[in-house]
Scaffold this active site. Structure first.
Site, PDB file in Angstrom:
ATOM      1  CB  SER A 153      -0.752   0.018   1.182  1.00  0.00           C
ATOM      2  OG  SER A 153      -2.023  -1.113   1.326  1.00  0.00           O
TER       3      SER A 153
ATOM      4  CB  SER B  87      -1.908  -2.175  -3.486  1.00  0.00           C
ATOM      5  OG  SER B  87      -1.065  -1.083  -3.184  1.00  0.00           O
TER       6      SER B  87
ATOM      7  CG  ASP C 113      -1.645   1.587  -4.520  1.00  0.00           C
ATOM      8  OD1 ASP C 113      -1.013   1.653  -3.439  1.00  0.00           O
ATOM      9  OD2 ASP C 113      -1.811   0.822  -5.404  1.00  0.00           O
TER      10      ASP C 113
END
Length: 341
Positions: A227, A265, A267
């Site tokens: 992340s 992830s 993001d």
């Protein structure tokens, strides 16, 4: 395990991103009225975690919110307060960064801190904003060691000027691109405005510097959570919709340093405005935003590099993350003609 090399920022290594000038500290705090504070929680090798606080001074009795845009590159994350932020285009509190399973305790502490402040005696609703990445490789994330006192210390200790980077605050236990990650920051001056960025890097991919891949060893650890949190502030007079466009470019910049944007992830980019931003001056036409987009992508790229270059090798709870070897990076860049020999 210790590092023989000193933590150094990208520019200290001769690596310059773009041609726009930086602010005096090349940091998020170059944006007027924005302060940053860290609390580091370390008990090696079990705990390497903490809290980072981004505090806009404009929030207070006279101004209860600031315009803010959100872009979700991939939503595998626990961004507390995201839905109201997206709905109303505003933040009502400072922004905190911490570890995944500590985000909820941090949010509760943030509410307590803000409700105790002047002007909130009758407040009945408040939207705390807390981002996170998973530092579970180097820290016992299940322990949830972040307490109210840690959050208060980061908020109350937030200052202007230079910002500590690398293995500090919310970046103490993160890993990125096969190496030790952390907190990084940078700024750009453009069209009379300042764009400042702070990142918490913890994502996978192949480190890329000035277009040159710098792969980690095959045995390098994969980040636990893949992340990245990006927080951007600007005094450009942008409205929430335009700040959302800026936030989008902030996530795009992750590709420049080699992110593989893995499916697991989280993001996220938040971009908020400070006075005299929107509400004080009419926002510019969208056609005039290209210089701000350029400043954003350059500042995020440099902040991400700073987050790795200032980090140090860390032996942790379930593995070890090695610092980016500066001399190896410089040698590869010279061989590729990306920097002078």
């Amino acid at each position: 395990m210790t590092d023989a090399q000193e933590p150094r920022r990208a520019r200290e290594l001769g690596i310059v991103v773009g041609s726009l000038p930086t602010g005096p500290h090349n940091a998020l705090t170059d944006v007027p009225g924005v302060r940053v504070g860290h609390t580091t929680v370390a008990d090696p090798p079990r705990l390497h975690t903490g809290v980072t606080a981004i505090v806009p001074d404009a929030l207070g009795p006279g101004r209860r919110s600031l315009p803010c845009g959100l872009f979700v590159g991939n939503g595998f994350g626990k961004l507390v307060g995201a839905t109201q932020l997206a709905e109303l285009g505003a933040i009502e509190t400072p922004v905190l960064l911490t570890a995944t399973l500590s985000a909820f305790r941090a949010a509760d502490a943030l509410v307590t801190h803000v409700l105790a402040g002047p002007g909130h005696e009758a407040t009945r609703t408040l939207n705390p904003v807390v981002g996170e990445t998973n530092d579970g490789l180097l820290s016992d994330v299940r322990a949830r060691p972040v307490t109210e006192a840690h959050v208060f210390a980061a908020l109350d200790g937030a200052t202007g000027g230079p910002v500590a980077e690398g293995c500090v605050g919310a970046g103490t236990g993160t890993t990125a691109l096969g190496f030790k990650g952390g907190i990084g920051t940078a700024s750009r001056l453009v069209e009379g405005w300042t764009v400042g960025v702070l990142v918490q890097s913890n994502f996978s991919g192949t480190l890329t510097v000035r277009g040159v891949p710098i792969p980690a060893d095959d045995a390098a650890p994969v980040p636990e959570g893949n992340s990245c949190m990006i927080v951007l502030a600007t005094d450009a007079p942008l409205d929430a919709r335009q700040l959302g466009r800026v936030a989008r470019r902030a996530v795009f910049a992750m590709a420049r340093v080699g992110s593989d944007f893995a499916g697991g992830s989280g993001d996220y980019a938040l971009a908020f405005g400070v006075p005299g931003g929107a509400g004080d001056t009419p926002p510019p036409d969208d056609a005039a935003l290209d210089p701000v987009f350029r400043a954003t992508m350059d500042a995020v790229e440099e902040a991400l590099l700073n987050s790795l270059f200032t980090a140090t090798t860390t032996v942790g709870h379930r593995g070890t993350a090695v610092a980016v070897p500066h001399e190896r990076v410089l040698r590869r860049l010279r061989e590729a003609g990306a920097i002078p020999r």
